[in-house]
Design a protein around this motif. Sequence first.
Motif, PDB file in Angstrom:
ATOM      1  N   ASN A 164      40.122  44.376  50.952  1.00  0.00           N
ATOM      2  CA  ASN A 164      39.839  45.782  50.665  1.00  0.00           C
ATOM      3  C   ASN A 164      38.619  45.921  49.750  1.00  0.00           C
ATOM      4  O   ASN A 164      37.762  46.787  49.944  1.00  0.00           O
ATOM      5  N   ARG A 165      38.533  45.061  48.758  1.00  0.00           N
ATOM      6  CA  ARG A 165      37.402  45.123  47.829  1.00  0.00           C
ATOM      7  C   ARG A 165      36.087  44.861  48.549  1.00  0.00           C
ATOM      8  O   ARG A 165      35.081  45.526  48.307  1.00  0.00           O
TER       9      ARG A 165
ATOM     10  N   SER B 190      35.369  47.764  50.939  1.00  0.00           N
ATOM     11  CA  SER B 190      34.973  48.934  50.152  1.00  0.00           C
ATOM     12  C   SER B 190      33.525  48.813  49.688  1.00  0.00           C
ATOM     13  O   SER B 190      32.776  49.785  49.674  1.00  0.00           O
TER      14      SER B 190
ATOM     15  N   ARG C 226      30.684  51.497  50.389  1.00  0.00           N
ATOM     16  CA  ARG C 226      30.125  52.167  49.224  1.00  0.00           C
ATOM     17  C   ARG C 226      28.622  51.984  49.136  1.00  0.00           C
ATOM     18  O   ARG C 226      27.890  52.890  48.764  1.00  0.00           O
ATOM     19  N   ARG C 227      28.143  50.791  49.441  1.00  0.00           N
ATOM     20  CA  ARG C 227      26.713  50.519  49.330  1.00  0.00           C
ATOM     21  C   ARG C 227      25.971  50.821  50.628  1.00  0.00           C
ATOM     22  O   ARG C 227      24.798  50.498  50.756  1.00  0.00           O
TER      23      ARG C 227
ATOM     24  N   ASN D 161      25.753  41.681  45.563  1.00  0.00           N
ATOM     25  CA  ASN D 161      26.876  42.580  45.330  1.00  0.00           C
ATOM     26  C   ASN D 161      28.218  41.911  45.611  1.00  0.00           C
ATOM     27  O   ASN D 161      29.210  42.202  44.951  1.00  0.00           O
TER      28      ASN D 161
ATOM     29  N   LEU E  21      28.782  38.734  45.121  1.00  0.00           N
ATOM     30  CA  LEU E  21      29.016  37.855  43.971  1.00  0.00           C
ATOM     31  C   LEU E  21      29.533  38.625  42.768  1.00  0.00           C
ATOM     32  O   LEU E  21      30.205  38.080  41.905  1.00  0.00           O
ATOM     33  N   LYS E  22      29.194  39.914  42.727  1.00  0.00           N
ATOM     34  CA  LYS E  22      29.600  40.741  41.592  1.00  0.00           C
ATOM     35  C   LYS E  22      31.108  41.003  41.593  1.00  0.00           C
ATOM     36  O   LYS E  22      31.688  41.304  40.558  1.00  0.00           O
ATOM     37  N   LEU E  23      31.726  40.893  42.759  1.00  0.00           N
ATOM     38  CA  LEU E  23      33.173  41.114  42.817  1.00  0.00           C
ATOM     39  C   LEU E  23      33.867  39.950  42.117  1.00  0.00           C
ATOM     40  O   LEU E  23      33.571  38.781  42.369  1.00  0.00           O
ATOM     41  N   ILE E  24      34.797  40.300  41.258  1.00  0.00           N
ATOM     42  CA  ILE E  24      35.445  39.277  40.422  1.00  0.00           C
ATOM     43  C   ILE E  24      36.173  38.242  41.286  1.00  0.00           C
ATOM     44  O   ILE E  24      36.180  37.055  40.970  1.00  0.00           O
ATOM     45  N   ASN E  25      36.788  38.682  42.377  1.00  0.00           N
ATOM     46  CA  ASN E  25      37.593  37.764  43.182  1.00  0.00           C
ATOM     47  C   ASN E  25      36.773  36.942  44.174  1.00  0.00           C
ATOM     48  O   ASN E  25      37.319  36.110  44.886  1.00  0.00           O
ATOM     49  N   VAL E  26      35.482  37.193  44.236  1.00  0.00           N
ATOM     50  CA  VAL E  26      34.636  36.411  45.132  1.00  0.00           C
ATOM     51  C   VAL E  26      34.115  35.201  44.352  1.00  0.00           C
ATOM     52  O   VAL E  26      33.411  35.333  43.363  1.00  0.00           O
TER      53      VAL E  26
ATOM     54  N   LEU F 138      39.093  51.645  42.890  1.00  0.00           N
ATOM     55  CA  LEU F 138      38.402  50.415  43.317  1.00  0.00           C
ATOM     56  C   LEU F 138      36.881  50.510  43.192  1.00  0.00           C
ATOM     57  O   LEU F 138      36.253  49.643  42.590  1.00  0.00           O
TER      58      LEU F 138
ATOM     59  N   HIS G 137      36.656  46.056  37.684  1.00  0.00           N
ATOM     60  CA  HIS G 137      37.741  45.333  38.336  1.00  0.00           C
ATOM     61  C   HIS G 137      39.022  46.101  38.046  1.00  0.00           C
ATOM     62  O   HIS G 137      39.092  46.844  37.073  1.00  0.00           O
TER      63      HIS G 137
ATOM     64  N   GLY H  38      35.376  33.387  40.000  1.00  0.00           N
ATOM     65  CA  GLY H  38      34.319  34.194  40.617  1.00  0.00           C
ATOM     66  C   GLY H  38      33.547  35.011  39.610  1.00  0.00           C
ATOM     67  O   GLY H  38      32.844  35.945  39.970  1.00  0.00           O
TER      68      GLY H  38
ATOM     69  N   SER I 186      22.530  42.073  40.870  1.00  0.00           N
ATOM     70  CA  SER I 186      22.358  43.027  41.971  1.00  0.00           C
ATOM     71  C   SER I 186      21.396  44.153  41.603  1.00  0.00           C
ATOM     72  O   SER I 186      21.032  44.963  42.448  1.00  0.00           O
TER      73      SER I 186
END
Lengths: 192, 567
Positions: A23-24, A27, A31-32, A69, A71-76, B122, B127, B182, B306
């Motif tokens: 989902n992240r 999204s 979003r972008r 972007n 990489l910016k996601l914490i879970n990636v 989200l 986060h 991450g 980014s």
Amino acid sequence: MPDHKPKKHLLVALVENKPGVLNRVASLFRRRNFNVDSLTVGRTHKPHLSRMTIAVDATRGDAFKIHMNLLKLINVVDVANVSNEPHVSRDLALIKVRANDAESRNGLTLICERYPARIVDIGPEVAIVEITAQEDQVEALINELKPIGILELVRTGVVAMGRGVRILDSDYEPVRPITATSEAKSFEVYSV
Amino acid sequence: MKLSGAEIVLECLKREGVEVMFGYPGGAILPTYDAMTKYPEIHHVLVRHEQGAAHMADGYARASGKVGVAIATSGPGATNLVTGIATAMMDSSPIVCITGQVTRGAIGSDAFQETDVTGVTLPITKHNYLVMDIHELPYIIREAFYIARSGRPGPVLIDIPKDIQTEKIEFVYPEDAIRLPGYQPPQTASDKEIKAALELIHEAKRPIILAGHGVMLSGAVQQLQELAERAQIPVALTLLGKGAMPENHPLTIGMMGMHGEAASNLAIQEADLLIALGMRFDDRVTGNLKTYARSAKKIHVDIDASEINKNVHVDVGIVGDLRAVMDQLLPGVKGASHAEWLNRIRDWHEDADERDIINRDTGDELWGAQVINDLWKFTGGNAITVTDVGQHQMLEAQYYPHQRPASMITSGGLGTMGFGLPAAMGAKVARPDEEIWAIVGDGGFQMTLCELATAKQENIKVNIAIINNNYLGMVRQWQEFFYEQRYHATPMFSPDFVKLAEAYGIPAMRVERRDQIEESVAFARSVEGPVLIEYAVEAEDIVYPMVPAGADLDKMIRRPKPGESAR
């Protein structure tokens, strides 16, 4: 931004296997305002890591933005743009085709011989063709089958991997206490 | 020691050093509110609307550099936080929001006051977490605070189902290092990048530094000044960058962008090198990207990878902590003078003085710019100002020079009306010894004025200055310039603000003449608790200069010089 021509980019993302990660990522694309051709996700040999292959049609600059972007996601955990390097990519399609006369059946067999494709199901009315190949080959097969009559089609989207010793992996081990119940939750009910 | 989920939340907040949280109770968060009775060391400020809680946490964070905490119940409580969270996201402000959620078993059943809050937030959080296992709770809270304050700061939300708050487990605080595979905030630049940046700096004849919020977030204020002074490079500030460089410093040109100093914008367009530090080339700063600083090479240092090449293509992009990068850069920076360039910029400035309304005799009229200028004068330029959004905000940016970091708090990225009052209250809670002025318009103030009650109940000493022009002034200005003066839905009725304040038990005063401003400041200072002053200013004010949205940065609409006709 110097505007290069859009081309296909294959981004491979190693993500934590946690609820909501897909989902992240999805999204983020919405979003972008990034256009996704296909997005596949599946588990890896490590239960806490999943791997995504994201195919986008983008300029080099945009592909870089997407990369950053993600990489910016914490879970990636990590991202690689494998289109910048030698890689192997595969798309799988199941194609249900009309096969209710000799002409169509013969045609089907002949066409499939020229592709890494095979007939995995055949009955009096229809056949299912399976192909696992590079995306352009899958496209070509689909075009050849069209005159026979495609009734149903499903594709997995592209999966990709860099060639040789380019290893996209992470040594990370989850630190959270995994209790019996939470394990079941994280990895079954809520897997990405 | 067996603790309930609610107690674990508070225990972890305590260990994060949280002293205050802003919130509003409700069904799904009640177990945590009940547990608060056991943690009197964490003060809870009861707000009147959850948006206020998020803005207060944001104001608290920006004024103190610590993480602000907001807490709300599920459903409407959580959705009311949304505007505040989005505001914090856009301005990189570290807040942690804790929301109650319906019990795990009820999730997805459209239960009473159920909203998918992690889904809703989200895209506007750095986060977020939905806690589904109490054993993860202490880890999640630690991670949330770490993520909120590190790297590019931002809001983190933790959604906690009610049954997790009541469940009990043996509690052990996780002392080991946080491991987020991450998430590794970048630190320093490579030698190659430093070398490339130095080359550009040394070659430049007309360099300019663009200093943003990141200068203060990373604590690079001294380094910035050192760079500017040694190489004699003028500094333009973004709105959120105000305070990054003392504004009375001879090298500070002033704010850039849509309502920036003409000299800043002209200098950017004429420059041969932009050194962008901790800013993100927002469209309000660049104007038309196609013509933006066309003859300039560009160096961009930002902690968020980014942001590099997002809006403006740069020659040297450095991803890192600005202070660390500046410490790498400074030893290599050679002295320079750039006398001719600085003189040209000074000339542009003088033209501005001639146009400035402050230097004119306006008779009996009271103008917003005069109010802000005099507030600056009579507060010794040393207050922390917190603004709302609109004309008064831009006037504050133009007429209240700031000399130290974190002394101006404003909603820049999201432009959230209603931000001013609650954010000022949060700032006051964070820095009780400072003189705090909430400078707000009549429009924005009415969006969150319910927090007057909170200010009174908590005796939070904020000085509220309402710049009342009986219009949604900035929108009216756009209507005047771009919509042929059709003032639709901008004339605004307001209550008698003085009586309103008095109804809350808040002393108040109305100012109609410029010579009352000094008295109003003295009055504000004489009141122990919150105080409200309404400045009744001229209705049809215009903030000059103005770069119309999307226009070239040097195509500013300037205030006519005396004798010139408008436009």
